[in-house]
Scaffold this motif. Structure first.
Motif, short mmCIF file in Angstrom:
data_model
loop_
_atom_site.label_atom_id
_atom_site.label_comp_id
_atom_site.label_asym_id
_atom_site.label_seq_id
_atom_site.Cartn_x
_atom_site.Cartn_y
_atom_site.Cartn_z
N ILE A 50 0.86 -1.19 0.00
CA ILE A 50 0.00 0.00 0.00
C ILE A 50 0.89 1.23 0.00
N GLU A 51 0.86 1.98 -1.08
CA GLU A 51 1.59 3.23 -1.19
C GLU A 51 0.65 4.40 -0.92
N SER A 52 1.22 5.57 -0.68
CA SER A 52 0.42 6.76 -0.34
C SER A 52 -0.56 6.44 0.78
N TYR A 53 0.00 5.80 1.80
CA TYR A 53 -0.83 5.32 2.90
C TYR A 53 -1.59 6.44 3.59
N SER A 54 -0.93 7.60 3.76
CA SER A 54 -1.58 8.72 4.46
C SER A 54 -2.77 9.24 3.69
N MET A 55 -2.65 9.27 2.36
CA MET A 55 -3.77 9.74 1.55
C MET A 55 -4.95 8.78 1.64
N LEU A 56 -4.64 7.47 1.69
CA LEU A 56 -5.70 6.48 1.85
C LEU A 56 -6.44 6.68 3.16
N CYS A 57 -5.69 6.95 4.23
CA CYS A 57 -6.31 7.15 5.54
C CYS A 57 -7.18 8.40 5.58
N GLU A 58 -6.78 9.44 4.85
CA GLU A 58 -7.51 10.71 4.87
C GLU A 58 -8.67 10.71 3.88
N SER A 59 -8.70 9.74 3.00
CA SER A 59 -9.78 9.68 2.02
C SER A 59 -11.04 9.12 2.67
N GLY A 60 -12.11 9.10 1.90
CA GLY A 60 -13.36 8.58 2.44
C GLY A 60 -13.51 7.08 2.27
N ALA A 61 -12.44 6.43 1.77
CA ALA A 61 -12.52 4.98 1.55
C ALA A 61 -12.41 4.26 2.89
N GLU A 62 -13.47 3.59 3.26
CA GLU A 62 -13.47 2.89 4.56
C GLU A 62 -12.62 1.64 4.50
N THR A 63 -12.64 0.98 3.35
CA THR A 63 -11.93 -0.29 3.24
C THR A 63 -11.41 -0.49 1.83
N TYR A 64 -10.37 -1.29 1.72
CA TYR A 64 -9.87 -1.71 0.43
C TYR A 64 -9.92 -3.24 0.37
N GLU A 65 -10.54 -3.75 -0.70
CA GLU A 65 -10.65 -5.19 -0.88
C GLU A 65 -9.69 -5.60 -2.01
N SER A 66 -8.75 -6.47 -1.69
CA SER A 66 -7.72 -6.84 -2.65
C SER A 66 -8.29 -7.66 -3.80
N GLY A 67 -7.44 -7.89 -4.79
CA GLY A 67 -7.80 -8.82 -5.84
C GLY A 67 -7.85 -10.24 -5.29
N ILE A 68 -8.34 -11.14 -6.11
CA ILE A 68 -8.53 -12.53 -5.69
C ILE A 68 -7.20 -13.28 -5.69
N PHE A 69 -6.98 -14.09 -4.66
CA PHE A 69 -5.85 -15.02 -4.65
C PHE A 69 -6.36 -16.41 -4.26
N ASP A 70 -5.65 -17.42 -4.69
CA ASP A 70 -6.03 -18.82 -4.46
C ASP A 70 -5.25 -19.41 -3.30
N ALA A 71 -5.94 -20.17 -2.46
CA ALA A 71 -5.29 -20.89 -1.36
C ALA A 71 -6.21 -22.00 -0.88
N GLY A 72 -5.70 -23.20 -0.76
CA GLY A 72 -6.47 -24.31 -0.21
C GLY A 72 -7.67 -24.71 -1.02
N GLY A 73 -7.66 -24.43 -2.34
CA GLY A 73 -8.77 -24.81 -3.17
C GLY A 73 -9.91 -23.81 -3.19
N TYR A 74 -9.73 -22.65 -2.56
CA TYR A 74 -10.75 -21.62 -2.54
C TYR A 74 -10.15 -20.29 -3.03
N LYS A 75 -11.01 -19.37 -3.41
CA LYS A 75 -10.59 -18.04 -3.82
C LYS A 75 -10.88 -17.06 -2.69
N TRP A 76 -9.90 -16.17 -2.43
CA TRP A 76 -9.98 -15.30 -1.26
C TRP A 76 -9.72 -13.85 -1.64
#
Length: 318
Positions: free
Chosen positions: A41-67
């Motif tokens: 996560i770059e520009s971390y301070s801008m992310l904290c000051e923005s109105g974005a409550e959460t960031y949901e990452s892209g999908i990754f695979d582990a244990g036969g499921y997508k997360w």
């Protein structure tokens, strides 16, 4: 992790983490990079000051499921523990495709990279993921985790599959019908031939003591001819190559004139597969056997008795 905008030269000694802190979460530092997913996560301070409550990452695979890894830069304010911390969540990305009543048990780790010491601060937890997802807040750790307005976090997910697990049940029993008597007729013929006599008759449960090895041999010390007898474990196919059966047992040469004068030997052994034999190389001398007045051989019949006092039973389940 409390938010910080300090630079590299502002940091001092490394923080120390030594395991559980009473909340059921295990913490430690490690060199190994998270094996399933890393989020920078770059520009971390801008992310904290923005109105974005959460960031949901892209999908990754582990244990036969997508997360997805869900990151709350200001903490999840819906829970009291989220204040002044970042919050991390795991989310199953393809939950809609799972059957009704689905359940996934996992062991997972979240990591934050200490950019000064090249270490990952790691927390571990176990959760049952069904319709709600576990919350984990990273506690008050700032040194090295936010450098040049950049934060690096990661996740590992290990699915615990119960369907393929193997269970083993071990018990000690006193078997019923645990005494068997071997009557060796025409003993004089055995005496003359000195051949081994193998009798396959004794039955016990899944693992079976079925064989008694009897033969006449020369005692290595006295040079007298003696009777040797060995109890053998007969594997009916239920034993694995490394599995063993414990038994406490007795072998007797029956005195047919006076049972109080039986020759009895007691032993205990772990019998393994392939079958191993345990017993005595010098149970009784041939001289005593052939002396009718001793009572061990009458009417050319020798009687041997085996008793399993205690034995182990191992059962496996898939």
């Amino acid at each position: 992790m409390k938010r910080s905008r300090e630079t590299k030269q502002d940091f001092a000694a490394a923080p120390v983490f030594d395991g559980a802190s009473g909340d059921g979460i295990i913490r430690w530092t490690r060199d190994l990079r998270p094996s399933h997913f890393v989020l920078k996560i770059e520009s971390y301070s801008m992310l904290c000051e923005s109105g974005a409550e959460t960031y949901e990452s892209g999908i990754f695979d582990a244990g036969g499921y997508k997360w997805n890894l869900c990151f709350y830069p200001n903490g999840n304010r819906r829970v009291s523990e989220g204040n002044d911390h970042i919050s991390l969540y795991l989310k199953i990305a393809d939950a809609a495709s799972l059957p009704l009543g689905w359940e996934v048990n996992v062991k997972f780790t979240f990591s934050i990279f200490d950019q000064l010491r090249d270490k990952f601060f790691t927390v571990e937890g176990k959760f049952n993921f069904s319709y709600m997802f576990g919350n984990l807040c990273i506690d008050d750790v700032s040194n090295g985790y936010l450098v040049d307005d950049c934060c690096i976090i990661g996740a590992e997910v290990f699915v615990i599959e119960h369907s393929g697990s193997r269970m083993e049940c071990f018990s000690m029993i006193k078997p019923l019908n645990n005494i068997y008597t071997w009557r060796i007729e025409n003993f004089s013929a055995l005496h003359k031939s000195k051949a081994k006599c193998k009798l396959v008759k004794l039955t016990y449960f899944d693992c079976e003591f079925r064989k008694l090895l009897v033969y006449l041999k020369e005692d290595s010390i006295t040079k007298d001819e003696v009777l040797a007898a060995f109890l053998c474990l007969f594997d009916n196919g239920s034993l694995t190559p490394t599995q063993k059966v414990y038994a406490e047992y007795k072998l007797r040469v029956k005195n047919q004139l006076d049972i109080k004068k039986n020759k009895e030997y007691t032993g205990k052994s772990w019998f393994g597969a392939p079958p191993k034999n345990f017993g005595w190389r010098n149970m009784i001398s041939s001289k005593d056997l052939t002396d009718v007045s001793k009572g061990f051989v009458l009417d050319d019949r020798l009687i041997l008795e085996g008793e399993i006092v205690v034995m182990s039973v191992t059962k496996t389940f898939s």
